[in-house]
Write a protein that holds these residues in place. Structure first.
Motif, PDB file in Angstrom:
ATOM      1  N   GLU A   1      -3.120 -18.433 -27.200  1.00 13.63           N
ATOM      2  CA  GLU A   1      -1.833 -18.096 -26.606  1.00 13.63           C
ATOM      3  C   GLU A   1      -2.028 -17.272 -25.350  1.00 13.63           C
ATOM      4  O   GLU A   1      -1.286 -17.412 -24.395  1.00 13.63           O
ATOM      5  N   LYS A   2      -3.041 -16.453 -25.341  1.00 15.46           N
ATOM      6  CA  LYS A   2      -3.249 -15.631 -24.136  1.00 15.46           C
ATOM      7  C   LYS A   2      -3.603 -16.510 -22.950  1.00 15.46           C
ATOM      8  O   LYS A   2      -3.253 -16.213 -21.826  1.00 15.46           O
TER       9      LYS A   2
ATOM     10  N   ILE B   1       2.523 -23.881 -22.806  1.00 21.51           N
ATOM     11  CA  ILE B   1       3.107 -23.331 -24.039  1.00 21.51           C
ATOM     12  C   ILE B   1       3.392 -24.471 -25.016  1.00 21.51           C
ATOM     13  O   ILE B   1       3.517 -25.621 -24.618  1.00 21.51           O
ATOM     14  N   PRO B   2       3.468 -24.150 -26.307  1.00 22.90           N
ATOM     15  CA  PRO B   2       3.563 -25.200 -27.324  1.00 22.90           C
ATOM     16  C   PRO B   2       4.703 -26.180 -27.077  1.00 22.90           C
ATOM     17  O   PRO B   2       5.800 -25.790 -26.659  1.00 22.90           O
TER      18      PRO B   2
ATOM     19  N   ARG C   1      -2.478 -19.418 -22.441  1.00 28.08           N
ATOM     20  CA  ARG C   1      -1.385 -20.322 -22.069  1.00 28.08           C
ATOM     21  C   ARG C   1      -0.529 -19.728 -20.983  1.00 28.08           C
ATOM     22  O   ARG C   1       0.012 -18.656 -21.117  1.00 28.08           O
TER      23      ARG C   1
ATOM     24  N   VAL D   1      -5.516 -18.131 -32.739  1.00 28.91           N
ATOM     25  CA  VAL D   1      -4.198 -18.389 -32.140  1.00 28.91           C
ATOM     26  C   VAL D   1      -3.962 -17.426 -31.001  1.00 28.91           C
ATOM     27  O   VAL D   1      -3.505 -17.795 -29.930  1.00 28.91           O
ATOM     28  N   SER D   2      -4.316 -16.187 -31.234  1.00 28.29           N
ATOM     29  CA  SER D   2      -4.099 -15.158 -30.220  1.00 28.29           C
ATOM     30  C   SER D   2      -4.861 -15.496 -28.947  1.00 28.29           C
ATOM     31  O   SER D   2      -4.332 -15.391 -27.849  1.00 28.29           O
TER      32      SER D   2
ATOM     33  N   ASP E   1      -5.479 -16.086 -37.035  1.00 28.65           N
ATOM     34  CA  ASP E   1      -4.628 -15.287 -36.131  1.00 28.65           C
ATOM     35  C   ASP E   1      -5.345 -15.003 -34.827  1.00 28.65           C
ATOM     36  O   ASP E   1      -4.765 -15.115 -33.759  1.00 28.65           O
TER      37      ASP E   1
ATOM     38  N   MET F   1      -7.268 -15.756 -42.754  1.00 27.71           N
ATOM     39  CA  MET F   1      -6.007 -15.596 -42.044  1.00 27.71           C
ATOM     40  C   MET F   1      -6.219 -14.812 -40.769  1.00 27.71           C
ATOM     41  O   MET F   1      -5.666 -15.142 -39.725  1.00 27.71           O
ATOM     42  N   LYS F   2      -7.081 -13.812 -40.869  1.00 31.87           N
ATOM     43  CA  LYS F   2      -7.326 -12.978 -39.686  1.00 31.87           C
ATOM     44  C   LYS F   2      -7.987 -13.815 -38.602  1.00 31.87           C
ATOM     45  O   LYS F   2      -7.657 -13.731 -37.434  1.00 31.87           O
TER      46      LYS F   2
END
Lengths: 161, 452
Positions: free
Chosen positions: B39-40, B47-48, B42, B35-36, B32, B28-29
């Motif tokens: 997202e940075k 964006i999604p 983007r 994803v992090s 995450d 999970m980490k």
């Protein structure tokens, strides 16, 4: 150390700050809620990687206002477009329905009646159409009846070169 | 020995359990962190999709289109929404289609927006050539007649092989067409586009229950059809009764309501009902039923000033309108004063058809159930105010926007006029049009473009 009988959940943001929030607030974050349910009752600390402490501050503000029935008073006006984007992405990651709607509406409000040039400039978006593509699109969109553009069309001359 | 094995086994289970939990946490980490990182990187263009779609759904039609012009990734989301018809932009006010404006010797079609009070002239010629005419509109579709289309009648009932026009629904934005029957069993005529004074549809052609009814100009007959019929069906005035000349039509729930008037004095006489849907299912021509008779008396009973006004150079205009959501049929009376340089609308009186002890009658009303009525000589539409977004004054319910091109008189050149009548306050406001010059036989109707 949070015990299982506590009403507070510990959330750790990307920048290492730990927030102790009410279980009720954590419940509005579906991502967090899923982590709590997936793991044991004795969850120690939940990391929320895409969320910074200033985001958590605003989230807590919103929560307090909505509990008091004053959610309409919540405003993101002071955020610039990039800050709003980051906040939007954070709330999206946390999967918080109500606040997410508020933020998407805020973005829609910032787009309202703005010209394409303005949107590109103030949202930091590069025009990646070729001049021919763009000219074809503009011609097709005849029916948009765009009305008053608050900012004049920027870079239009350059596009049609 | 056994105990030891048991102990070891349970220890292994416990350990593997912990390991599982531990690896799960690690996975999970990792997710995450990934994803992090994404997202940075983007910016707004990346964006999604899910977020962009939700933003799109909150934009008005114009903003919706502009969204698709910003960059390729936004355009992709925009195009997907058109293909899948979702999300749709916020509903907007209809535009006034001013047809056949004469601008610099060029016949043009203009669209007037109530929102910014501007006239738009689509760059793509709206009606190419003079053979295309617009007779009505519904839900983003225009109902058109093409007088140049050559469809020879194959029926032996027509002795001459004359050209018949083609009739069709047209959505100009995706340039989609749905044909209506072209066969219409009436004598040949030279001016096909003047055939109908009004053409109404119950819904867009994508609905299976779509019915189209048309009122003939002057001849006081009605024709009706559905998109896939072989020919139009014609209803004639029964027994050529001079007191039952057809003045207006309205479709509601599969029935055609007809307002009749006397030939000479334009006194309204009755409202008839023809059950078109029933006629299709029973394959027999529809029969008229009288809904309300002695209409003029009911109108005068409710508003005694009318008789006086007629003798003071005022004219009365009657229109039928319906609200398909509430199922209410309305009769609107507009009193126009011709004593001045140009016609002035003095009063709007609205009635609804109501049942008292199972007897339908006219009842004067002071509201439209929160709806806004867009009215012109060619069409009438009631839009629920709650579905619109925009300036409060503009979208307030129980208002009537009436557009009319008044015929040429000595004092008054051909001109379109728009007025807004507030049913609550009784105020009538004139909305100025940016001075178009009118070509031959201009007309206007309300049109709400939709993107699919």
């Amino acid at each position: 150390m949070a015990s299982s009988s506590s009403n507070l959940i510990s959330l750790k943001t990307s920048d290492g700050t730990v927030f102790k929030v009410e279980r009720a607030l954590a419940k509005t974050m579906k991502t967090v809620q899923a982590i709590i349910e997936e793991a044991d009752a004795n969850i120690y600390m939940i990391p929320i990687h895409n969320v910074f402490s200033h985001h958590m501050d605003m989230i807590i503000d919103y929560y307090k206002l909505s509990v008091a029935g004053k959610s309409k008073e919540f405003s993101v006006e002071k955020l610039d477009n990039d800050e709003l984007k980051d906040f939007l992405l954070a709330v999206h990651y946390l999967n918080m329905e109500d606040l997410f709607e508020v933020l998407t509406q805020a973005v829609a409000d910032r787009l309202e009646k703005k010209s394409v040039g303005y949107v590109r400039k103030y949202f930091g978006i590069e025009n990646d159409f070729t001049p021919e593509e763009y000219a074809a699109i503009r011609k097709k969109n005849d029916w948009a009846f765009k009305g008053d553009d608050i900012e004049p069309e920027e870079d239009e001359e350059k596009q049609e070169e | 020995m056994k105990h030891w094995v048991f102990f070891a086994a349970s220890f292994m289970v416990l350990l593997s359990g912990c390991c599982c939990k531990f690896t799960k946490k690690r996975e999970m980490k990792k997710r995450d962190e990934q994803v992090s990182k994404d997202e940075k990187q983007r910016n707004w263009s990346k964006i999604p999709t899910q977020i962009l779609e939700l933003i799109l759904s909150r934009l008005s039609r114009a903003d919706f289109y502009r969204f698709g012009e910003v960059c390729t990734s936004w355009r992709h989301v925009f195009k997907q929404s058109i293909i899948y018809r979702s999300p749709s932009p916020l509903p907007s006010m209809p535009l006034l289609l001013l047809y056949r404006l004469h601008l610099f010797n060029d016949i043009k079609t203009g669209l007037f927006s109530l929102i910014d009070r501007k006239m738009y002239f689509p760059r793509i010629p709206f009606f190419q050539g003079s053979n295309l005419h617009c007779l009505g509109s519904i839900n983003g579709w225009l109902i058109m007649i093409d007088t140049n289309a050559t469809r020879l009648s194959s029926s032996s009932s027509n002795s001459n092989h004359h050209r018949f026009p083609s009739f069709f629904f047209w959505n100009p934005i995706p340039n989609a067409r749905v044909m209506l029957p072209s066969r219409i069993n009436i004598p040949y005529r030279a001016n096909w586009y003047k055939l109908f004074s009004k053409l109404k549809a119950s819904s867009g052609p994508d609905s299976p229950d779509c019915l189209v009814a048309a009122l003939f100009t002057g001849q006081h007959n009605i024709a009706f059809c559905r998109p896939h019929d072989e020919s139009w069906n014609i209803i004639y005035v029964e027994n050529n009764n001079p007191n039952a000349v057809f003045a207006d039509i309205e479709l509601l729930y599969g029935k055609c309501y007809v307002l009749t008037e006397t030939l000479n004095y334009r006194n309204i006489t009755s409202i008839l009902v023809y059950d078109l849907q029933e006629s299709y299912s029973s394959s027999s021509p529809p029969k008229a039923k009288v809904l309300i008779s002695q209409l003029h008396q009911q109108v005068e009973y409710n508003s005694p000033n009318i008789r006086d006004l007629i003798f003071q150079n005022h004219q009365l205009f009657f229109y039928l309108a319906s609200d398909s959501i509430s199922g209410i049929l309305y009769l609107i009376l507009i009193i126009v004063d011709y004593n001045n340089v140009h016609p002035i609308e003095r009063e709007f009186i609205v009635y609804k058809v109501d049942n008292f002890n199972n007897v339908p009658m006219l009842v004067r009303v002071m509201d439209l159930n929160g709806g806004i009525l867009f009215l012109s000589h060619r069409d009438s539409k009631i839009v629920p105010s709650s579905t619109l977004t925009g300036h409060e004054d503009l979208i307030r319910g129980n208002n009537i926007y009436y557009a009319h091109v008044y015929p040429y008189t000595e004092n008054c050149p051909l001109m379109p006029r728009i007025v807004k009548f507030c049913m609550t306050s009784g105020r009538i406001n004139h909305i100025p049009l940016p001075n178009p010059e009118l070509g031959s036989e201009p007309t206007c109707l309300w049109f709400n473009p939709t993107i699919w």
